[in-house]
Design a protein around this motif. Structure first.
Motif, PDB file in Angstrom:
ATOM      1  N   GLU A  48       0.824  -1.207   0.000  1.00 52.67           N
ATOM      2  CA  GLU A  48       0.000   0.000   0.000  1.00 52.67           C
ATOM      3  C   GLU A  48       0.857   1.255   0.000  1.00 52.67           C
ATOM      4  OE1 GLU A  48      -2.410  -0.553   3.434  1.00 52.67           O
ATOM      5  OE2 GLU A  48      -3.958  -1.658   2.343  1.00 52.67           O
ATOM      6  N   GLU A  51       2.240   1.645  -3.525  1.00 47.58           N
ATOM      7  CA  GLU A  51       1.216   2.130  -4.446  1.00 47.58           C
ATOM      8  C   GLU A  51       0.938   3.609  -4.233  1.00 47.58           C
ATOM      9  OE1 GLU A  51      -2.160  -0.362  -3.892  1.00 47.58           O
ATOM     10  OE2 GLU A  51      -1.273  -2.059  -4.954  1.00 47.58           O
ATOM     11  N   ASP A  52       0.862   4.046  -2.978  1.00 47.57           N
ATOM     12  CA  ASP A  52       0.645   5.468  -2.694  1.00 47.57           C
ATOM     13  C   ASP A  52       1.802   6.318  -3.200  1.00 47.57           C
ATOM     14  OD1 ASP A  52      -1.730   4.787  -1.507  1.00 47.57           O
ATOM     15  OD2 ASP A  52      -0.964   4.929   0.558  1.00 47.57           O
ATOM     16  N   MET A  55       1.672   6.438  -7.013  1.00 46.38           N
ATOM     17  CA  MET A  55       0.564   7.279  -7.461  1.00 46.38           C
ATOM     18  C   MET A  55       0.886   8.756  -7.253  1.00 46.38           C
ATOM     19  SD  MET A  55      -2.300   7.334  -8.941  1.00 46.38           S
ATOM     20  CE  MET A  55      -2.974   5.709  -8.844  1.00 46.38           C
ATOM     21  N   GLU A  56       1.485   9.081  -6.114  1.00 43.53           N
ATOM     22  CA  GLU A  56       1.878  10.477  -5.852  1.00 43.53           C
ATOM     23  C   GLU A  56       2.925  10.938  -6.863  1.00 43.53           C
ATOM     24  OE1 GLU A  56       1.704  14.103  -4.084  1.00 43.53           O
ATOM     25  OE2 GLU A  56       0.484  12.380  -3.540  1.00 43.53           O
ATOM     26  N   TYR A  58       3.350   9.740  -9.863  1.00 45.82           N
ATOM     27  CA  TYR A  58       2.703   9.829 -11.166  1.00 45.82           C
ATOM     28  C   TYR A  58       1.879  11.107 -11.290  1.00 45.82           C
ATOM     29  CZ  TYR A  58      -0.332   8.650 -15.088  1.00 45.82           C
ATOM     30  OH  TYR A  58      -1.020   8.679 -16.269  1.00 45.82           O
ATOM     31  N   LEU A  59       1.182  11.485 -10.212  1.00 42.32           N
ATOM     32  CA  LEU A  59       0.335  12.674 -10.268  1.00 42.32           C
ATOM     33  C   LEU A  59       1.143  13.970 -10.270  1.00 42.32           C
ATOM     34  CD1 LEU A  59      -2.543  11.603  -7.863  1.00 42.32           C
ATOM     35  CD2 LEU A  59      -2.595  11.731 -10.359  1.00 42.32           C
TER      36      LEU A  59
END
Length: 94
Positions: A48, A51-52, A55-56, A58-59
């Motif tokens: 997790e 993944e966080d 994602m951070e 990527y954003l």
């Protein structure tokens, strides 16, 4: 009388030590449960967290900024630059 007890304990040591060890273990287990609290706070799993983080990353990444294909920055200069961790990757190697 004491030598008789020691001779008995020496002869039947396996039969005597198992119950003694069980009693000591039960007392220690219950004492530890009484003294310490068994509450473990919730933490995110490694998956997790990863993944966080991805994602951070990527954003926050600018999609319009793309390297030129003519410069070939994606091709490593040596075998040692092939699988480098992102934390170890620096701008000097590119």
């Amino acid at each position: 009388m004491l030598p008789v007890i020691f001779a008995f304990l020496r002869t039947y040591a396996p039969y005597v030590t198992l119950p003694v060890a069980a009693v000591v273990g039960i007392i220690g287990y219950n004492l530890e449960g009484f003294i310490s609290d068994r509450y473990t706070p919730y933490q995110k799993s490694v998956e997790e967290k990863r993944e966080d983080r991805l994602m951070e990353e990527y954003l926050t990444k600018d999609i319009t900024k793309v390297d030129s294909l003519k410069e070939r920055k994606f091709v490593p200069r040596s075998v040692f630059e092939k699988n480098v961790s992102p934390s170890l990757d620096t701008n000097e190697t590119k």
